[in-house]
Write a protein that holds these residues in place. Structure first.
Motif, PDB file in Angstrom:
ATOM      1  N   CYS A 175       5.044  16.689 -37.822  1.00 33.75           N
ATOM      2  CA  CYS A 175       3.988  15.843 -37.215  1.00 33.75           C
ATOM      3  C   CYS A 175       4.294  14.375 -37.523  1.00 33.75           C
ATOM      4  O   CYS A 175       3.846  13.841 -38.544  1.00 33.75           O
ATOM      5  CB  CYS A 175       2.611  16.211 -37.787  1.00 33.75           C
ATOM      6  N   PRO A 176       5.094  13.712 -36.683  1.00 34.55           N
ATOM      7  CA  PRO A 176       5.560  12.347 -36.993  1.00 34.55           C
ATOM      8  C   PRO A 176       4.460  11.286 -37.076  1.00 34.55           C
ATOM      9  O   PRO A 176       4.705  10.164 -37.525  1.00 34.55           O
ATOM     10  CB  PRO A 176       6.541  12.032 -35.868  1.00 34.55           C
ATOM     11  N   LEU A 177       3.226  11.616 -36.648  1.00 34.71           N
ATOM     12  CA  LEU A 177       2.126  10.639 -36.741  1.00 34.71           C
ATOM     13  C   LEU A 177       1.162  10.969 -37.893  1.00 34.71           C
ATOM     14  O   LEU A 177       0.020  10.498 -37.903  1.00 34.71           O
ATOM     15  CB  LEU A 177       1.354  10.569 -35.414  1.00 34.71           C
ATOM     16  N   THR A 199       9.727   7.871 -37.741  1.00 39.79           N
ATOM     17  CA  THR A 199       8.695   7.789 -36.687  1.00 39.79           C
ATOM     18  C   THR A 199       9.174   7.017 -35.460  1.00 39.79           C
ATOM     19  O   THR A 199       8.435   6.895 -34.490  1.00 39.79           O
ATOM     20  CB  THR A 199       7.429   7.092 -37.233  1.00 39.79           C
ATOM     21  N   ASN A 201      11.244   7.515 -32.994  1.00 40.68           N
ATOM     22  CA  ASN A 201      11.301   8.187 -31.679  1.00 40.68           C
ATOM     23  C   ASN A 201       9.917   8.269 -31.033  1.00 40.68           C
ATOM     24  O   ASN A 201       9.760   8.028 -29.836  1.00 40.68           O
ATOM     25  CB  ASN A 201      11.896   9.591 -31.821  1.00 40.68           C
ATOM     26  N   ILE A 202       8.923   8.597 -31.844  1.00 42.73           N
ATOM     27  CA  ILE A 202       7.554   8.735 -31.312  1.00 42.73           C
ATOM     28  C   ILE A 202       6.994   7.377 -30.895  1.00 42.73           C
ATOM     29  O   ILE A 202       6.288   7.256 -29.894  1.00 42.73           O
ATOM     30  CB  ILE A 202       6.624   9.451 -32.325  1.00 42.73           C
ATOM     31  N   SER A 205       8.451   6.492 -27.552  1.00 40.08           N
ATOM     32  CA  SER A 205       8.127   7.375 -26.426  1.00 40.08           C
ATOM     33  C   SER A 205       6.660   7.322 -25.996  1.00 40.08           C
ATOM     34  O   SER A 205       6.315   7.769 -24.912  1.00 40.08           O
ATOM     35  CB  SER A 205       8.494   8.823 -26.771  1.00 40.08           C
ATOM     36  N   ILE A 206       5.771   6.761 -26.864  1.00 40.68           N
ATOM     37  CA  ILE A 206       4.334   6.715 -26.533  1.00 40.68           C
ATOM     38  C   ILE A 206       3.886   5.265 -26.397  1.00 40.68           C
ATOM     39  O   ILE A 206       4.162   4.447 -27.285  1.00 40.68           O
ATOM     40  CB  ILE A 206       3.495   7.442 -27.615  1.00 40.68           C
TER      41      ILE A 206
END
Length: 575
Positions: A175-177, A199, A201-202, A205-206
């Motif tokens: 869970c990267p967040l 983190t 990549n996330i 991507s968001i």
């Protein structure tokens, strides 16, 4: 012929229990599962092993919901034993039930979930070793994010830093967040850049997550003790329109200002956060402490009452009430309230500091030292933890230990106004290091001319040297942009020394208006009034004698208060 029909009826009873459990009807589940388990005990053939396992798990869940953790653990243990037996029988022979047993077996409660619940019970019972043991028994690949998170926190508490870091990283991989896992890694000295890379990549991507890398950077500064850069970074985040008025960021800012010795801005930020969230509990113990230090005891009392209305299961309301007692010189009660707060949250730094200060003021210095050391272990970047320990050393004339500790803090946290002043405070206790104290204080005041503790210590030094005019100039300069009870009172003392009686009286009045409980300002004012009316001197002496006897009466009162709280000794011991 009737046996299968009975089995089908019983099977549907277990399904009813499962449905009620899923619907959150815990009290109903507890009653029915308890009765069915008794039936099973009286007739072992009545339920299949899988049904017994389910009934035990659902019964244990209902006990967990009722906070009967020890009882729940015993039922979960029985359930796991039943599961083992079930695994063996299923390997030996196919299910003897009819086709209806197939969906039943598919709905069996997860064995891993049962172990997690057991670990939760153990943590509630303060049996952390047992909690770690039960979770450690789950193979790594089968560990869910919440299992890794609980393990990480338990390892950290037990001082197993490497295992804790591994578990936090596993949470982030899944869970990267998971921001609390990020804070956990930063608190264990993992570099901010390494955490951010997990983190990246996330973030890319968001949309609207570009603030996260700055957030990580800010809390990396927090955990390395770089308060100035942490404040600046969080301020830059807080100014962004999308994160403006975030209560967590304001609370962090308030705490950072407090750590940096900027009490005025700390109080402002706490008030701002409190206005945005009237049910805020986190950080309110520090807020209450700051208000108590300023002599705003009525505000502290109101804050304590408000927090107790929100929750009495958190440490903060007990700490706030303890601060009120401590600054009202009711040390026995402050000790009890601090101990109660520690019982609710053994990681509450403010509770440890409160209890340590109360023990120190009651003359129990060695016990106080244990509490300040534990506070330092939990918050190695908080200067007030070291200040408490050094005050204990000085109170027991252990100047050498105090000097070693102050030097270590100076090297660890860097040369800022606070560490320079702390080292100077110890140097002032030794006649040999007076000149060194002067140099350190001058450096501190060069960095922060308005730092109250440095001003007070420099004034103390000037008073010893009888350089009253220099002291007056120093204090007037410090009071140009702030108002502080102690500074006004010391200025009053200096003005008396140079025969400026009227202005001295004004300064004592201002000090008492800021803190009506400031005894030294009151004494300074009474001394001047006595000198102004020498004809009443004999009468005043009589009054002083009466006051002296009154003080003895107060001490007796505090002894009786100590006796009153003696039956609460179970709270006093460190777990």
């Amino acid at each position: 012929p009737s046996a299968p029909r009975l089995s089908a009826v019983i099977m549907s009873v277990v399904e009813h229990v499962r449905e009620m459990a899923a619907a959150g009807l815990h009290s109903n589940v507890r009653l029915l599962s308890g009765l069915l388990l008794t039936m099973s005990g009286n007739n072992p053939e009545l339920f299949s092993p899988s049904q017994k396992y389910q009934l035990l798990v659902y019964h244990a869940d209902s006990l967990f919901h009722d906070k009967e953790y020890r009882n729940a653990v015993s039922k979960y243990t029985m359930a796991l034993q039943q599961k083992k037996a079930l695994s063996k029988t299923s390997k030996v022979r196919p299910s003897t039930g009819n086709a209806a047993s197939t969906p039943q077996s598919q709905c069996l409660p997860s064995e891993i979930e049962v172990k997690y619940k057991m670990a939760e019970c153990y943590t509630m019972l303060k049996q952390d070793k047992d909690a770690i043991a039960i979770l450690d028994g789950i193979p790594s690949r089968q560990r869910t994010p919440k299992i890794n998170m609980m393990l990480a926190n338990l390892y950290k508490k037990a001082g197993q830093e490497r295992s804790s870091v591994t578990s936090y990283k596993e949470v982030l991989r899944q869970c990267p967040l998971a921001l609390d896992a990020i804070l956990g890694l930063l608190s264990l000295s993992v570099k901010g850049a390494e955490v951010a890379s997990m983190t990246i990549n996330i973030i890319q991507s968001i949309p609207n997550l570009d603030w996260l890398s700055v957030w990580i950077k800010a809390y990396a500064f927090v955990h390395t003790g770089d308060n100035t850069r942490a404040i600046n970074t969080i301020c830059s985040l807080e100014k962004k329109s999308l994160l403006r008025d975030n209560v967590d960021l304001l609370g962090s800012l308030a705490d950072l200002y407090f750590r940096a010795g900027d009490n005025k801005n700390s109080i402002l930020k706490f008030e701002q956060a409190q206005m945005l969230d009237p049910y805020l509990i986190k950080g309110m113990d520090v807020y209450g402490y700051l208000l108590a230090r300023e002599g705003r005891l009525e505000d502290v009392e109101n804050l304590g009452c408000r927090l107790f209305n929100i929750s009495d299961q958190h440490a903060e309301p007990w700490v706030v009430s303890g601060c009120h007692s401590f600054y009202s010189k009711r040390y026995s009660r402050a000790l009890y309230l601090g101990a109660k707060a520690i019982q609710l949250n053994s990681n509450s730094v403010q509770a440890l500091l409160l209890k340590g200060a109360a023990l120190r003021n009651m003359g129990r210095v060695q016990e106080a030292i244990i509490h300040f050391r534990e506070a330092i272990r939990l918050a190695p970047c908080r200067l007030d933890c070291y200040e408490g320990l050094i005050e204990c050393y000085l109170a027991s004339n252990s100047i050498r230990e105090a000097m070693v500790m102050a030097n270590n803090v100076y090297k660890t946290l860097g040369a800022n106004a606070q560490t320079l002043t702390l080292l100077a405070t110890v140097c002032l206790e030794d006649p040999v290091t007076q000149e060194k104290a002067k140099t350190l204080l001058d450096k501190a005041l060069m960095q922060r001319p308005d730092y109250i503790k440095a001003v007070v210590k420099k004034a103390e030094l000037l008073s010893r040297e009888q350089k009253y005019e220099d002291g007056i100039a120093l204090l007037r300069n410090a009071l140009a942009n702030q108002s502080d009870c102690v500074l006004h009172r010391i200025l009053g003392d200096f003005l008396v020394a140079v025969n400026e009686y009227q202005e001295a009286m004004d300064q004592y009045s201002i000090a008492l208006s800021l803190d009506p409980n400031d005894q030294k300002s009151l004494e300074g004012m009474q001394k001047m009034e006595k000198e102004e009316s020498p004809t009443d001197a004999t009468q005043e002496e009589d009054v002083d004698d009466m006051e002296g006897s009154g003080e003895e009466g107060d001490l007796e009162g505090s002894d009786s208060e100590a006796a009153q709280w003696a039956d609460q000794e179970q709270w006093f011991g460190m777990q």
